[in-house]
Design a protein around this motif. Sequence first.
Motif, mmCIF file in Angstrom:
data_model
loop_
_atom_site.group_PDB
_atom_site.id
_atom_site.type_symbol
_atom_site.label_atom_id
_atom_site.label_comp_id
_atom_site.label_asym_id
_atom_site.label_seq_id
_atom_site.Cartn_x
_atom_site.Cartn_y
_atom_site.Cartn_z
ATOM 1 N N CYS A 229 0.837 -0.972 -0.100
ATOM 2 C CA CYS A 229 0.136 -0.152 0.127
ATOM 3 C C CYS A 229 0.848 1.158 -0.044
ATOM 4 O O CYS A 229 0.647 2.089 -0.710
ATOM 5 N N ILE A 230 1.842 1.395 0.857
ATOM 6 C CA ILE A 230 2.801 2.571 0.779
ATOM 7 C C ILE A 230 3.531 2.498 -0.378
ATOM 8 O O ILE A 230 3.678 3.765 -0.988
ATOM 9 N N ALA A 231 3.795 1.618 -1.032
ATOM 10 C CA ALA A 231 4.624 1.584 -2.481
ATOM 11 C C ALA A 231 3.620 2.233 -3.546
ATOM 12 O O ALA A 231 4.018 3.019 -4.190
ATOM 13 N N VAL A 232 2.330 1.830 -3.418
ATOM 14 C CA VAL A 232 1.645 2.199 -4.387
ATOM 15 C C VAL A 232 1.345 3.663 -4.323
ATOM 16 O O VAL A 232 1.298 4.649 -5.294
ATOM 17 N N VAL A 233 1.038 4.110 -2.732
ATOM 18 C CA VAL A 233 0.913 5.665 -2.576
ATOM 19 C C VAL A 233 2.155 6.600 -3.011
ATOM 20 O O VAL A 233 1.954 7.494 -3.587
ATOM 21 N N ALA A 234 3.204 5.847 -2.612
ATOM 22 C CA ALA A 234 4.433 6.668 -2.925
ATOM 23 C C ALA A 234 4.759 6.721 -4.594
ATOM 24 O O ALA A 234 5.101 7.772 -5.130
ATOM 25 N N ALA A 235 4.577 5.784 -5.282
ATOM 26 C CA ALA A 235 4.596 5.746 -6.657
ATOM 27 C C ALA A 235 3.649 6.889 -7.284
ATOM 28 O O ALA A 235 3.781 7.658 -8.263
ATOM 29 N N ALA A 236 2.223 6.809 -6.977
ATOM 30 C CA ALA A 236 1.258 7.745 -7.308
ATOM 31 C C ALA A 236 1.723 9.069 -7.021
ATOM 32 O O ALA A 236 1.585 10.071 -7.861
ATOM 33 N N VAL A 237 1.978 9.345 -5.793
ATOM 34 C CA VAL A 237 2.601 10.912 -5.402
ATOM 35 C C VAL A 237 3.779 11.082 -6.288
ATOM 36 O O VAL A 237 3.660 12.365 -6.725
ATOM 37 N N SER A 238 4.445 10.147 -6.336
ATOM 38 C CA SER A 238 5.758 10.570 -7.010
ATOM 39 C C SER A 238 5.444 11.146 -8.537
ATOM 40 O O SER A 238 5.785 12.072 -9.151
ATOM 41 N N GLY A 239 4.441 10.325 -9.234
ATOM 42 C CA GLY A 239 4.129 10.723 -10.582
ATOM 43 C C GLY A 239 3.138 11.803 -10.758
ATOM 44 O O GLY A 239 3.475 12.793 -11.507
ATOM 45 N N TYR A 240 2.386 12.101 -9.524
ATOM 46 C CA TYR A 240 1.758 13.443 -9.702
ATOM 47 C C TYR A 240 2.437 14.593 -9.299
ATOM 48 O O TYR A 240 2.447 15.386 -10.302
ATOM 49 N N ALA A 241 3.463 14.600 -8.462
ATOM 50 C CA ALA A 241 4.404 15.752 -8.381
ATOM 51 C C ALA A 241 5.396 15.836 -9.311
ATOM 52 O O ALA A 241 5.514 16.974 -10.002
ATOM 53 N N GLY A 242 5.674 14.850 -9.873
ATOM 54 C CA GLY A 242 6.755 14.727 -11.063
ATOM 55 C C GLY A 242 6.090 15.308 -12.370
ATOM 56 O O GLY A 242 6.568 16.418 -12.909
ATOM 57 N N LEU A 243 4.859 15.233 -12.572
ATOM 58 C CA LEU A 243 4.102 16.001 -13.571
ATOM 59 C C LEU A 243 3.892 17.228 -13.246
ATOM 60 O O LEU A 243 4.133 18.249 -14.366
ATOM 61 N N VAL A 244 3.588 17.614 -12.058
ATOM 62 C CA VAL A 244 3.478 19.302 -11.846
ATOM 63 C C VAL A 244 4.793 19.957 -12.009
ATOM 64 O O VAL A 244 4.783 20.989 -12.527
ATOM 65 N N LEU A 245 5.675 19.198 -11.665
ATOM 66 C CA LEU A 245 7.107 19.874 -11.604
ATOM 67 C C LEU A 245 7.628 19.981 -13.170
ATOM 68 O O LEU A 245 8.060 21.062 -13.619
ATOM 69 N N SER A 246 7.104 18.863 -13.969
ATOM 70 C CA SER A 246 7.662 19.126 -15.302
ATOM 71 C C SER A 246 6.691 20.100 -16.052
ATOM 72 O O SER A 246 7.365 20.777 -16.919
ATOM 73 N N PHE A 247 5.391 20.260 -15.829
ATOM 74 C CA PHE A 247 4.720 21.240 -16.320
ATOM 75 C C PHE A 247 5.270 22.680 -15.788
ATOM 76 O O PHE A 247 5.168 23.470 -16.953
ATOM 77 N N GLN A 248 5.584 22.889 -14.677
ATOM 78 C CA GLN A 248 5.958 24.182 -14.209
ATOM 79 C C GLN A 248 7.468 24.494 -14.608
ATOM 80 O O GLN A 248 7.656 25.801 -14.524
ATOM 81 N N THR A 249 8.195 23.536 -14.982
ATOM 82 C CA THR A 249 9.585 23.710 -15.359
ATOM 83 C C THR A 249 9.858 23.331 -16.538
ATOM 84 O O THR A 249 9.272 22.761 -17.456
ATOM 85 N N ARG A 250 11.248 23.347 -16.887
ATOM 86 C CA ARG A 250 11.772 22.601 -18.322
ATOM 87 C C ARG A 250 12.150 21.132 -17.784
ATOM 88 O O ARG A 250 12.632 20.604 -18.962
#
Length: 289
Positions: A229-250
């Motif tokens: 469960c923790i691994a699934v949540v960590a992967a989803a959070v990483s994906g979401y935050a990574g997409l936001v980071l990519s959208f806001q930066t280069r």
Amino acid sequence: MLHDALIGPFTEFEFMRRALAAVIALSLAGAPIGVFLMLRRMSLVGDAMAHAILPGAAVGFLLSGLNLFAMTAGGLFAGFAVAILAGVVARSTGLKEDASLATFYLASLALGVTIVSIKGTNIDLLHVLFGNILAMDDQTLLVVAFNATVTLLVLAVIYRPLVIESVDPLFLRTVSRAGGPAHLAFLALVVINLVNGFQALGTLLAVGLMILPAGIARFWSRDLTAMICIAVVAAAVSGYAGLVLSFQTRVPSGPAIILVATVLYIVSVLFGRVGGIVRQLFPGRHLEA
């Protein structure tokens, strides 16, 4: 302002919603596989297999360009071929399976890069190696979701023998013959999820959303269900935050996702309640009799 930064990209742009859906699918299927790879001390095997799919995907690219089904079929074929060949060599020669896999994955990586370079451009090579989750279309998303569904169903079937074999393989061999088929099915799931990750993160980073979340979970729990469960949540959070980071930066989307997962891993190493460095330096008080 905060809403525009964190929510706005997904409400405004369809490609961001597709990317988020793909990340969630990859997290649900890949993170549990990563936990079992870690428990079975096969993390580096997963990394080797990620590189092994490259020649097949490259042949698909050579024949059909950036065609989803050609590259997926080629990646699956190459992944299974390398897994089988490494197993045959290990059992026929006495060479350790990890050494055999290392040889094949290095050859596969070199061959795949060469094949892509023959026909494609540097941009095509970057797409194959690092993926582009923001360019994912509906067809690719359906394939990712289908593979994730198959993974969860098969994992549910082989879950018990897989857990027992991870803890005590000798006991499983004594009481049941399910260990062999479960192991082969598990390897098949590894290949399928690496191909899934290849569509979004490329061959070099495909294993990232499998192994890093499993490592994060390792520092927060010893219970297998909780770790998954923790691994699934960590992967989803990483994906979401990574997409936001990519959208806001280069920062490219794939590396951004893996970088966020790496930050979460470092935080877990430092502050995790199971073996974290700070926890070991400053242990809590034990109950006194």
